[in-house]
Motif scaffolding. Sequence first.
Motif, PDB file in Angstrom:
ATOM      1  N   ASP A  30       3.635  -8.857  -4.097  1.00  0.00           N
ATOM      2  CA  ASP A  30       3.387  -7.492  -4.564  1.00  0.00           C
ATOM      3  C   ASP A  30       3.835  -6.530  -3.466  1.00  0.00           C
ATOM      4  OD1 ASP A  30       2.495  -5.129  -5.522  1.00  0.00           O
ATOM      5  OD2 ASP A  30       0.388  -5.716  -5.739  1.00  0.00           O
ATOM      6  N   VAL A  31       4.935  -5.824  -3.722  1.00  0.00           N
ATOM      7  CA  VAL A  31       5.456  -4.920  -2.690  1.00  0.00           C
ATOM      8  C   VAL A  31       5.269  -3.447  -3.069  1.00  0.00           C
ATOM      9  CG1 VAL A  31       7.116  -6.460  -1.580  1.00  0.00           C
ATOM     10  CG2 VAL A  31       7.776  -5.276  -3.662  1.00  0.00           C
ATOM     11  N   GLY A  32       4.482  -3.205  -4.102  1.00  0.00           N
ATOM     12  CA  GLY A  32       4.220  -1.820  -4.505  1.00  0.00           C
ATOM     13  C   GLY A  32       5.073  -1.408  -5.693  1.00  0.00           C
ATOM     14  N   LEU A  33       4.612  -0.330  -6.347  1.00  0.00           N
ATOM     15  CA  LEU A  33       5.258   0.102  -7.602  1.00  0.00           C
ATOM     16  C   LEU A  33       6.603   0.757  -7.383  1.00  0.00           C
ATOM     17  CD1 LEU A  33       2.140   1.791  -9.229  1.00  0.00           C
ATOM     18  CD2 LEU A  33       3.171  -0.379  -9.895  1.00  0.00           C
ATOM     19  N   ASN A  34       6.714   1.462  -6.245  1.00  0.00           N
ATOM     20  CA  ASN A  34       7.901   2.298  -6.046  1.00  0.00           C
ATOM     21  C   ASN A  34       8.761   1.760  -4.903  1.00  0.00           C
ATOM     22  OD1 ASN A  34       9.521   4.410  -6.639  1.00  0.00           O
ATOM     23  ND2 ASN A  34       8.094   6.027  -6.008  1.00  0.00           N
ATOM     24  N   THR A  35       8.913   0.445  -4.904  1.00  0.00           N
ATOM     25  CA  THR A  35       9.610  -0.193  -3.777  1.00  0.00           C
ATOM     26  C   THR A  35      10.904  -0.839  -4.241  1.00  0.00           C
ATOM     27  OG1 THR A  35       7.495  -0.633  -2.725  1.00  0.00           O
ATOM     28  CG2 THR A  35       9.348  -1.933  -1.963  1.00  0.00           C
ATOM     29  N   ASP A  36      11.988  -0.540  -3.508  1.00  0.00           N
ATOM     30  CA  ASP A  36      13.265  -1.202  -3.772  1.00  0.00           C
ATOM     31  C   ASP A  36      13.509  -2.211  -2.660  1.00  0.00           C
ATOM     32  OD1 ASP A  36      14.120   0.511  -6.010  1.00  0.00           O
ATOM     33  OD2 ASP A  36      14.032   2.063  -4.462  1.00  0.00           O
ATOM     34  N   VAL A  37      13.939  -3.406  -3.063  1.00  0.00           N
ATOM     35  CA  VAL A  37      14.107  -4.459  -2.057  1.00  0.00           C
ATOM     36  C   VAL A  37      15.584  -4.756  -1.844  1.00  0.00           C
ATOM     37  CG1 VAL A  37      13.504  -6.812  -1.408  1.00  0.00           C
ATOM     38  CG2 VAL A  37      11.919  -5.473  -2.807  1.00  0.00           C
ATOM     39  N   PHE A  38      16.039  -4.596  -0.609  1.00  0.00           N
ATOM     40  CA  PHE A  38      17.390  -5.006  -0.234  1.00  0.00           C
ATOM     41  C   PHE A  38      17.283  -6.428   0.301  1.00  0.00           C
ATOM     42  CE2 PHE A  38      17.700  -0.499  -0.449  1.00  0.00           C
ATOM     43  CZ  PHE A  38      19.010  -0.215  -0.785  1.00  0.00           C
ATOM     44  N   ASP A  39      17.439  -7.367  -0.583  1.00  0.00           N
ATOM     45  CA  ASP A  39      17.180  -8.760  -0.229  1.00  0.00           C
ATOM     46  C   ASP A  39      18.431  -9.428   0.338  1.00  0.00           C
ATOM     47  OD1 ASP A  39      15.602 -11.222  -0.329  1.00  0.00           O
ATOM     48  OD2 ASP A  39      17.011 -11.830  -1.873  1.00  0.00           O
ATOM     49  N   GLY A  40      18.270 -10.061   1.483  1.00  0.00           N
ATOM     50  CA  GLY A  40      19.377 -10.799   2.082  1.00  0.00           C
ATOM     51  C   GLY A  40      20.344  -9.920   2.861  1.00  0.00           C
ATOM     52  N   LEU A  51       0.823  -1.209   0.000  1.00  0.00           N
ATOM     53  CA  LEU A  51       0.000   0.000   0.000  1.00  0.00           C
ATOM     54  C   LEU A  51       0.859   1.262   0.000  1.00  0.00           C
ATOM     55  CD1 LEU A  51      -2.561  -1.319   2.613  1.00  0.00           C
ATOM     56  CD2 LEU A  51      -3.089  -0.807   0.228  1.00  0.00           C
ATOM     57  N   ILE A  52       1.890   1.261   0.858  1.00  0.00           N
ATOM     58  CA  ILE A  52       2.746   2.457   0.930  1.00  0.00           C
ATOM     59  C   ILE A  52       3.565   2.582  -0.359  1.00  0.00           C
ATOM     60  CG2 ILE A  52       4.576   3.629   2.238  1.00  0.00           C
ATOM     61  CD1 ILE A  52       3.677   1.971   4.697  1.00  0.00           C
ATOM     62  N   GLY A  53       4.040   1.435  -0.849  1.00  0.00           N
ATOM     63  CA  GLY A  53       4.889   1.425  -2.047  1.00  0.00           C
ATOM     64  C   GLY A  53       4.186   1.910  -3.296  1.00  0.00           C
ATOM     65  N   ASN A  54       2.850   1.911  -3.277  1.00  0.00           N
ATOM     66  CA  ASN A  54       2.123   2.425  -4.441  1.00  0.00           C
ATOM     67  C   ASN A  54       2.022   3.954  -4.412  1.00  0.00           C
ATOM     68  OD1 ASN A  54       1.708   0.015  -5.716  1.00  0.00           O
ATOM     69  ND2 ASN A  54      -0.174  -0.443  -4.614  1.00  0.00           N
ATOM     70  N   ARG A  55       2.411   4.569  -3.261  1.00  0.00           N
ATOM     71  CA  ARG A  55       2.306   6.027  -3.156  1.00  0.00           C
ATOM     72  C   ARG A  55       3.654   6.724  -2.939  1.00  0.00           C
ATOM     73  NH1 ARG A  55      -2.797   7.818   0.449  1.00  0.00           N
ATOM     74  NH2 ARG A  55      -4.357   6.485  -0.490  1.00  0.00           N
ATOM     75  N   TYR A  56       4.531   6.042  -2.181  1.00  0.00           N
ATOM     76  CA  TYR A  56       5.784   6.695  -1.800  1.00  0.00           C
ATOM     77  C   TYR A  56       6.984   5.857  -2.229  1.00  0.00           C
ATOM     78  CZ  TYR A  56       2.571   9.148   1.329  1.00  0.00           C
ATOM     79  OH  TYR A  56       1.535   9.870   1.832  1.00  0.00           O
ATOM     80  N   LYS A  57       8.190   6.472  -2.080  1.00  0.00           N
ATOM     81  CA  LYS A  57       9.413   5.717  -2.366  1.00  0.00           C
ATOM     82  C   LYS A  57       9.740   4.874  -1.139  1.00  0.00           C
ATOM     83  CE  LYS A  57      11.797   9.448  -3.318  1.00  0.00           C
ATOM     84  NZ  LYS A  57      13.011  10.226  -3.399  1.00  0.00           N
ATOM     85  N   VAL A  58       9.759   3.591  -1.331  1.00  0.00           N
ATOM     86  CA  VAL A  58       9.963   2.678  -0.191  1.00  0.00           C
ATOM     87  C   VAL A  58      11.226   1.850  -0.411  1.00  0.00           C
ATOM     88  CG1 VAL A  58       9.011   0.692   1.052  1.00  0.00           C
ATOM     89  CG2 VAL A  58       7.476   2.482   0.238  1.00  0.00           C
ATOM     90  N   SER A  59      11.987   1.663   0.662  1.00  0.00           N
ATOM     91  CA  SER A  59      13.068   0.667   0.635  1.00  0.00           C
ATOM     92  C   SER A  59      12.708  -0.399   1.658  1.00  0.00           C
ATOM     93  CB  SER A  59      14.407   1.295   1.020  1.00  0.00           C
ATOM     94  OG  SER A  59      14.886   2.055  -0.043  1.00  0.00           O
ATOM     95  N   VAL A  60      12.756  -1.647   1.209  1.00  0.00           N
ATOM     96  CA  VAL A  60      12.453  -2.751   2.124  1.00  0.00           C
ATOM     97  C   VAL A  60      13.760  -3.473   2.431  1.00  0.00           C
ATOM     98  CG1 VAL A  60      11.232  -4.935   2.395  1.00  0.00           C
ATOM     99  CG2 VAL A  60      10.173  -3.084   1.152  1.00  0.00           C
ATOM    100  N   ASP A  71      11.551   7.499   0.998  1.00  0.00           N
ATOM    101  CA  ASP A  71      10.725   8.289   1.911  1.00  0.00           C
ATOM    102  C   ASP A  71      10.552   7.508   3.209  1.00  0.00           C
ATOM    103  OD1 ASP A  71      10.230  10.280   0.008  1.00  0.00           O
ATOM    104  OD2 ASP A  71       8.672   9.045  -0.924  1.00  0.00           O
ATOM    105  N   ILE A  72      10.493   6.202   3.063  1.00  0.00           N
ATOM    106  CA  ILE A  72      10.271   5.358   4.237  1.00  0.00           C
ATOM    107  C   ILE A  72      11.017   4.029   4.055  1.00  0.00           C
ATOM    108  CG2 ILE A  72       8.084   4.433   3.284  1.00  0.00           C
ATOM    109  CD1 ILE A  72       7.025   4.390   6.205  1.00  0.00           C
ATOM    110  N   ILE A  73      11.515   3.510   5.181  1.00  0.00           N
ATOM    111  CA  ILE A  73      12.180   2.201   5.134  1.00  0.00           C
ATOM    112  C   ILE A  73      11.314   1.224   5.937  1.00  0.00           C
ATOM    113  CG2 ILE A  73      14.237   0.872   5.766  1.00  0.00           C
ATOM    114  CD1 ILE A  73      15.880   3.410   5.434  1.00  0.00           C
TER     115      ILE A  73
END
Lengths: 168, 298
Positions: free
Chosen positions: B201-211, B174-183, B228-230
């Motif tokens: 589905d982690v949102g459109l604007n989400t970058d994933v730091f996997d591992g 939900l947040i990733g569809n509105r803001y820049k998110v890093s997971v 914008d948010i981590i």
Amino acid sequence: MKNVLIILIMLICTLIGGYFSVRLHKKCRFLKAVAFMLEEVGLMIEFESAEVSEIIKRLTMMQRLSELDFLNKISDEINVGTEFGLLWENAVESQQYSFLNSEEKDFIKDIGRKLGKSDIKGQLNAIKFEQLELEKMIRSADDDERRKSKLYRSLGLLCGAFIVIILI
Amino acid sequence: MRTDDDLQELIQYFPERIRECIRTLAVKLTEIRLRREKPIILMENAEMFFIDPQYRITKVYDKSCIKLSSSEMESFFYAICRNSIHSFQEDICSGFITLTGGHRIGLCGTAVRDNGKITNIKNISGFNIRISREIFGSGEDIFNNIFSGGLRNVLIAGVPSCGKTTILRDLCRLIGNRYKVSVIDERSEIAAVYVGIPQNDVGLNTDVFDGYSKADGLEMAVRVMSPDIIIFDEAGSQNEFGYMEHAMNCGIRICASIHASSVEEIEYRLPFWSRFDYIVMLGRTPRQGCRIYRTDEI
């Protein structure tokens, strides 16, 4: 008619000699390909921690390993939940490899049984041990090829000549 | 997007004789517990099921219920490691392995130590397979209550297995569809990345730091992705708290989950808890819902 028979006998005997000589050459090439494979597997494990399925996939794409066709069979059949050691063993078994003796075949099956069964340190140690064993096998196969390859070809020719003389 | 195929793939890891049983209940299962020479336990939330000798699911335990032999346990272990123990060494030492689809398998056995550090786990005696699910809408209430007016610092707290990760996953979408998110997805549970592609589905604007470890991921995300948010799961160590505070000092919002059964526990463990705008306390089971606290009102 007689001349044709003589030529035919000579040809068959020479081919039989040649066949045994080629077997020795094939064995050398096969074992050297296995050595190269071990080298590559060691690197993939040490520097990339690559998974077994990934390792096999990449090995099958290497031109230098085209001789090891059992790898293709493994790559085709590897799946979630497959027991890799058994898959490797069956793949080696199914390819016959008549030019290898039972000790060499067991050695190659053993590589698959150990692959992926321990941590990186354990895997590298196992590979190092296998490389030492393989070195001995390659040396002996090279030696055999050097000594026996010509011998088989000459023997084939001589046998042909001998049979022809007897028949005449 | 993840599908039921992941569940089918998960089933393939089990010994053939019990696959069909698990398949019949798979959609509802939350956990599967395997223990050496002990009955297989299938869990649907708090309810326990066993497998009877005719390979039927039963709620009644008796001694003849199906158990896994040592060799089956070993085969299962190799299978979940995808026949590559060397590739999962660090995960094994941390006590868990994550499968495709984000299903997490906890390991229990005898620790092998070297200089006080766990270097391996031998004689693995138990597996706890936690089945991961994407429940769309599970985070919607929280999102509407907290994030409708803009981004906030939020802590999602609860006891283990209460649904923190499921809610975080949905919030991420939900947040990733509105803001820049890093997971920061240390255990691949939120995005379930497979070959670089998030299976959830982690949102459109989400970058994933996997591992990445949470500490490394937080530092890296602040430096390189200007989020914008981590978002991350299970904040726990003092080191992680340090990096969390550092990110907040850089003007980045944090949304994280934490193990705690009360607000007091959070106050005790997290020195800068008041910098969070909201604390969401989840009930012990997903059915119990949640309570949202404004930290300035606590």
